[in-house]
Design a protein around this motif. Structure first.
Motif, PDB file in Angstrom:
ATOM      1  N   GLU A  21      -1.257   1.096  -8.899  1.00 61.17           N
ATOM      2  CA  GLU A  21      -1.466  -0.215  -8.279  1.00 61.17           C
ATOM      3  C   GLU A  21      -0.325  -0.553  -7.323  1.00 61.17           C
ATOM      4  O   GLU A  21      -0.547  -1.116  -6.251  1.00 61.17           O
ATOM      5  N   GLU A  24      -0.788   1.502  -4.172  1.00 57.48           N
ATOM      6  CA  GLU A  24      -1.884   0.927  -3.392  1.00 57.48           C
ATOM      7  C   GLU A  24      -1.444  -0.351  -2.692  1.00 57.48           C
ATOM      8  O   GLU A  24      -1.879  -0.634  -1.572  1.00 57.48           O
ATOM      9  N   LYS A  25      -0.589  -1.136  -3.336  1.00 57.51           N
ATOM     10  CA  LYS A  25      -0.091  -2.373  -2.734  1.00 57.51           C
ATOM     11  C   LYS A  25       0.661  -2.066  -1.443  1.00 57.51           C
ATOM     12  O   LYS A  25       0.445  -2.718  -0.417  1.00 57.51           O
ATOM     13  N   LYS A  28      -1.618  -0.900   1.260  1.00 55.28           N
ATOM     14  CA  LYS A  28      -2.352  -2.049   1.807  1.00 55.28           C
ATOM     15  C   LYS A  28      -1.488  -2.793   2.816  1.00 55.28           C
ATOM     16  O   LYS A  28      -1.993  -3.244   3.854  1.00 55.28           O
ATOM     17  N   ASP A  82       9.614  -6.484  -4.242  1.00 59.52           N
ATOM     18  CA  ASP A  82       8.974  -5.967  -5.451  1.00 59.52           C
ATOM     19  C   ASP A  82      10.037  -5.430  -6.401  1.00 59.52           C
ATOM     20  O   ASP A  82      10.761  -4.491  -6.065  1.00 59.52           O
TER      21      ASP A  82
END
Length: 121
Positions: A21, A24-25, A28, A82
């Motif tokens: 995830e 993928e973040k 994106k 993050d």
């Protein structure tokens, strides 16, 4: 458009699903800002050369992409915000490095997996 590569290390306390995830973040972030992802490799859990935040392992991920120079600043901001990211590096390839990256991609796609024996005549 320039050709870029980024390598980032995620904290090892994540599950496989959480790690995917996170990757993928960041992909994106790239695609939303007009980049095209050329190649993505998840290198998996590896030992760090030295401890970072008292952790000795981390999930390594590698992404090659084509994009505008302004995109790099947005991606680095996303990495910094993050808390799952231990380290990251984004760099622009010159034309020779881009050619080498293309050869490396083609070579890894055509090689046999490590668990298969290569038979010689």
């Amino acid at each position: 458009m320039n050709h870029y590569e980024t390598v980032f290390i995620l904290t090892p306390v994540l599950s496989d699903q959480q790690m995917k995830e996170a990757v993928e973040k960041f992909e994106k972030v790239l695609t939303d800002n007009g980049a095209t992802i050329v190649n993505e490799e998840i290198w998996g859990l590896r030992k760090l050369a030295y401890p970072i935040q008292k952790k000795s392992t981390g999930f390594y991920s590698f992404v090659e992409f084509d994009g505008e120079p302004t995109l790099v600043k947005k991606l680095e901001t996303a990495f910094r915000r993050d808390e799952r990211v231990l380290r990251f590096l984004v760099f622009r390839n010159d034309k020779y490095a881009a050619e080498y990256a293309e050869k490396r991609r083609n070579r890894t796609k055509s090689t046999t997996p490590a668990n298969e024996e290569v038979k010689e005549n």
